[in-house]
Write a protein that holds these residues in place. Structure first.
Motif, PDB file in Angstrom:
ATOM      1  N   LYS A 110    -107.455   1.652 -31.625  1.00  0.00           N
ATOM      2  CA  LYS A 110    -107.684   0.750 -32.752  1.00  0.00           C
ATOM      3  C   LYS A 110    -108.254   1.503 -33.944  1.00  0.00           C
ATOM      4  CE  LYS A 110    -110.047  -3.548 -34.016  1.00  0.00           C
ATOM      5  NZ  LYS A 110    -110.950  -4.638 -33.542  1.00  0.00           N
ATOM      6  N   THR A 111    -109.163   2.433 -33.665  1.00  0.00           N
ATOM      7  CA  THR A 111    -109.743   3.245 -34.744  1.00  0.00           C
ATOM      8  C   THR A 111    -108.678   4.103 -35.409  1.00  0.00           C
ATOM      9  OG1 THR A 111    -111.903   3.322 -33.634  1.00  0.00           O
ATOM     10  CG2 THR A 111    -111.452   5.031 -35.265  1.00  0.00           C
ATOM     11  N   LEU A 112    -107.809   4.699 -34.600  1.00  0.00           N
ATOM     12  CA  LEU A 112    -106.742   5.534 -35.160  1.00  0.00           C
ATOM     13  C   LEU A 112    -105.689   4.702 -35.890  1.00  0.00           C
ATOM     14  CD1 LEU A 112    -106.242   8.012 -32.183  1.00  0.00           C
ATOM     15  CD2 LEU A 112    -107.162   8.560 -34.443  1.00  0.00           C
ATOM     16  N   ALA A 172    -105.585  16.659 -36.195  1.00  0.00           N
ATOM     17  CA  ALA A 172    -106.853  16.150 -35.670  1.00  0.00           C
ATOM     18  C   ALA A 172    -106.681  14.747 -35.085  1.00  0.00           C
ATOM     19  CB  ALA A 172    -107.904  16.133 -36.774  1.00  0.00           C
ATOM     20  N   SER A 173    -105.868  13.913 -35.730  1.00  0.00           N
ATOM     21  CA  SER A 173    -105.647  12.552 -35.231  1.00  0.00           C
ATOM     22  C   SER A 173    -104.861  12.559 -33.928  1.00  0.00           C
ATOM     23  CB  SER A 173    -104.901  11.723 -36.288  1.00  0.00           C
ATOM     24  OG  SER A 173    -105.693  11.555 -37.444  1.00  0.00           O
ATOM     25  N   VAL A 174    -103.838  13.421 -33.847  1.00  0.00           N
ATOM     26  CA  VAL A 174    -103.063  13.537 -32.603  1.00  0.00           C
ATOM     27  C   VAL A 174    -103.971  14.026 -31.477  1.00  0.00           C
ATOM     28  CG1 VAL A 174    -101.188  14.755 -31.449  1.00  0.00           C
ATOM     29  CG2 VAL A 174    -100.868  13.893 -33.770  1.00  0.00           C
ATOM     30  N   GLN A 175    -104.839  14.989 -31.782  1.00  0.00           N
ATOM     31  CA  GLN A 175    -105.769  15.501 -30.762  1.00  0.00           C
ATOM     32  C   GLN A 175    -106.706  14.405 -30.281  1.00  0.00           C
ATOM     33  OE1 GLN A 175    -105.922  18.979 -29.487  1.00  0.00           O
ATOM     34  NE2 GLN A 175    -106.893  17.630 -27.983  1.00  0.00           N
ATOM     35  N   LYS A 176    -107.155  13.532 -31.179  1.00  0.00           N
ATOM     36  CA  LYS A 176    -108.038  12.422 -30.789  1.00  0.00           C
ATOM     37  C   LYS A 176    -107.324  11.472 -29.832  1.00  0.00           C
ATOM     38  CE  LYS A 176    -110.934  12.396 -34.950  1.00  0.00           C
ATOM     39  NZ  LYS A 176    -111.283  11.649 -36.198  1.00  0.00           N
ATOM     40  N   ILE A 196     -96.751  17.579 -27.391  1.00  0.00           N
ATOM     41  CA  ILE A 196     -97.533  16.829 -26.402  1.00  0.00           C
ATOM     42  C   ILE A 196     -96.718  16.722 -25.119  1.00  0.00           C
ATOM     43  CG2 ILE A 196     -98.688  14.652 -25.880  1.00  0.00           C
ATOM     44  CD1 ILE A 196     -98.875  14.156 -28.892  1.00  0.00           C
ATOM     45  N   ASN A 197     -97.250  17.255 -24.020  1.00  0.00           N
ATOM     46  CA  ASN A 197     -96.552  17.227 -22.738  1.00  0.00           C
ATOM     47  C   ASN A 197     -97.492  16.787 -21.626  1.00  0.00           C
ATOM     48  OD1 ASN A 197     -93.890  18.425 -23.546  1.00  0.00           O
ATOM     49  ND2 ASN A 197     -95.228  20.124 -24.138  1.00  0.00           N
ATOM     50  N   THR A 198     -96.922  16.223 -20.566  1.00  0.00           N
ATOM     51  CA  THR A 198     -97.708  15.745 -19.434  1.00  0.00           C
ATOM     52  C   THR A 198     -97.846  16.834 -18.385  1.00  0.00           C
ATOM     53  OG1 THR A 198     -96.858  13.509 -19.791  1.00  0.00           O
ATOM     54  CG2 THR A 198     -97.914  13.945 -17.685  1.00  0.00           C
ATOM     55  N   GLU A 238    -101.327  17.763 -22.463  1.00  0.00           N
ATOM     56  CA  GLU A 238    -101.706  18.980 -23.176  1.00  0.00           C
ATOM     57  C   GLU A 238    -101.079  18.929 -24.563  1.00  0.00           C
ATOM     58  OE1 GLU A 238    -100.327  22.656 -21.688  1.00  0.00           O
ATOM     59  OE2 GLU A 238     -98.198  22.108 -21.716  1.00  0.00           O
ATOM     60  N   PHE A 239    -101.800  19.476 -25.545  1.00  0.00           N
ATOM     61  CA  PHE A 239    -101.349  19.427 -26.930  1.00  0.00           C
ATOM     62  C   PHE A 239    -101.237  20.848 -27.450  1.00  0.00           C
ATOM     63  CE2 PHE A 239    -102.685  18.552 -31.534  1.00  0.00           C
ATOM     64  CZ  PHE A 239    -101.370  18.384 -31.946  1.00  0.00           C
ATOM     65  N   SER A 240    -100.017  21.254 -27.799  1.00  0.00           N
ATOM     66  CA  SER A 240     -99.776  22.599 -28.325  1.00  0.00           C
ATOM     67  C   SER A 240     -99.902  22.577 -29.843  1.00  0.00           C
ATOM     68  CB  SER A 240     -98.386  23.091 -27.911  1.00  0.00           C
ATOM     69  OG  SER A 240     -98.062  24.275 -28.616  1.00  0.00           O
ATOM     70  N   ALA A 241    -100.976  23.160 -30.339  1.00  0.00           N
ATOM     71  CA  ALA A 241    -101.192  23.207 -31.786  1.00  0.00           C
ATOM     72  C   ALA A 241    -100.107  24.019 -32.477  1.00  0.00           C
ATOM     73  CB  ALA A 241    -102.571  23.797 -32.077  1.00  0.00           C
TER      74      ALA A 241
END
Length: 463
Positions: free
Chosen positions: A65-67, A271-275, A340-342, A349-352
């Protein structure tokens, strides 16, 4: 179980009655008592586990909701910065275009503030009954003033009836008397307040400036904001302007000049995707801890509060389905395109590096918001999957209700077994005490007979 005082070693028989009764009662009730104890402990743990699962889901939903806050968008492709936030604050959306603009604010939008005539008697001045008509922007509000009213009660009546419409009243005590002062949250030219109706003493003309003890507007009438964008004139009734520059919202703070710069928001998007990834992983790890099995120091298997619980497995399956669902965008349709992968444990996991490449090389910045917050986007799908679990009377409420019902049933069984133990203990104790008493009597008779024969034998020896 109610406590009872058991006899120890029988006086007549020398038998340990208490130990015998305890062994017999345990043999009769022990298996059932232990079963109820195990089931109660497991059921209590599951109730706690369901509560923890519900809390974790609520936290995850709150993070989304915040995002997804419309007032503070987290997935904008562009970011706007102001050379001075104390003059102008700027927010860009996906309709923005990279560039720079000089905004010169010459006048802020102001609201209406008008005052009644001076009342020498002060706040307790008696006000006659009647209807007040308070007009703003062509809208007329009627406030009925009852009998025995005072300036203070008129103020309270106005605030009670018009507070939610942005109009409020207060009393200002100046030298020589008191005035009823009206304020408004509505800004812009033409939004001045006027007061009329049946009570002549409270009449205020919007176009009349307050002078001496008379009524009117204070200092100046309501005004609209005036500014220029790169020299082009703009007028706004409010200090929040979202139409002057395409894709940009300006919040005017001071009547000065500032430069607004719009650029790609790649770091903000990352940063939002990481959150989002962090929030999802926190939920998955919580569920994993609730359903895990482990071993204690003695190598015994320890079950989690929800180990083997089908509700937890069903929840995770529903959420993973949403992660794999293809979005409706043109270029960006899957989370994998953003890096973004499972993983095997169900976390993400998030690949920057992959995300940066998607932003820089494929120019997907403008599509990220649609993927997450658009129609049938990640957040909408996730919430649709979560709601059946969290809603009142939903899956988790039903699960908790069933567990609570089971808990009550176990409590009733525990009460019954306690009563059985108490009753059986009393019954067996009574029987063994009776046996001990009989043995004591027989022993006494035996001793009497022996004594009698001993006496006869003694007489025969002496004769």
């Amino acid at each position: 179980m109610a406590s009872s005082i058991l006899p120890g070693t029988g006086l007549g028989s020398g038998v340990d009655i208490q130990s015998i009764v305890k062994v017999l009662v345990t043999a009769d009730t022990g298996a059932k008592a232990n079963q109820i104890k195990r089931q109660t402990a497991n059921n209590t743990a599951m109730i706690s586990g369901v509560a923890s699962l519900k809390s974790a889901l609520s936290v995850y939903q709150a993070a989304m909701k915040t995002l997804n806050d419309k007032n503070a968008p987290a997935f904008n492709a562009y970011a706007a910065t102001s050379s001075d936030d104390k003059i102008i604050k700027a927010t860009a959306n996906n309709g923005a275009v990279a560039g720079s603009y000089v905004v010169n604010v010459t006048q802020l939008a102001t609201s209406s503030k008008v005052a009644s005539q001076v009342f020498l008697e002060g706040p307790t001045k008696a006000i006659p009954a009647g209807d007040l008509t308070i007009e703003q922007n062509g809208v007329v509000h009627t406030v009925t003033i009852g009998s025995d009213a005072t300036l203070e009660s008129v103020r309270d009546t106005i605030n009670s009836q018009l507070g939610d419409k942005g109009i409020s009243a207060n009393i200002v005590n100046e030298d020589g008397g008191s005035r009823l002062v009206f304020s408004s949250t509505t800004t812009g030219e033409g939004s001045d307040i006027s007061v009329g109706g049946d009570i002549a003493e409270l009449e205020i003309l919007a176009e009349t400036k307050m002078a001496g003890s008379g009524a009117g507007y204070i200092d100046q009438q309501a005004k609209s904001a005036q500014l220029t964008v790169d020299g082009l004139p703009v007028t706004s009734k409010t200090n929040t302007i979202d139409s002057a520059i395409s894709g940009l919202t300006l919040n005017l703070v001071d009547a000065k000049s500032a430069t607004i710069t719009i650029g790609a928001n790649n770091e903000g998007l990352k940063a939002s995707v990481q959150k989002f990834v962090d929030a999802y992983n926190t939920l998955v790890k919580t569920v994993a801890s609730l359903t895990a099995t482990s071993k204690d120091a003695d190598d015994n298997v320890v079950l989690g509060a929800l180990t083997g619980d089908p509700t937890s497995r069903s929840l995770l399956a529903d959420l993973r389905t949403q992660l794999a669902t293809v979005g409706s965008g043109d270029q960006l349709t899957t989370l994998g395109q953003l890096g973004i992968n499972t993983l095997k444990d169900g976390t993400l996991e998030f690949s920057a590096a992959k995300f940066t490449a998607a932003m820089d090389n494929k120019k997907l910045g403008g599509d990220v918001q649609e993927l997450f917050t658009g129609t049938n986007g990640v957040f909408e799908r996730m919430n649709a999957a979560i709601n059946p679990y969290l809603e009142t009377g939903g899956i988790l409420d039903t699960r908790n209700a069933n567990l609570s019902k089971t808990q009550k049933g176990l409590g009733d069984q525990q009460l019954a077994i306690d009563q059985r133990i108490e009753s059986l203990t009393a019954s067996l104790t009574k029987r063994y005490v009776a046996m001990d008493t009989l043995v004591g009597k027989l022993e006494a008779q035996r001793n009497n007979i022996i004594s009698m024969f001993d006496a006869i034998e003694a007489q025969q020896k002496n004769s």
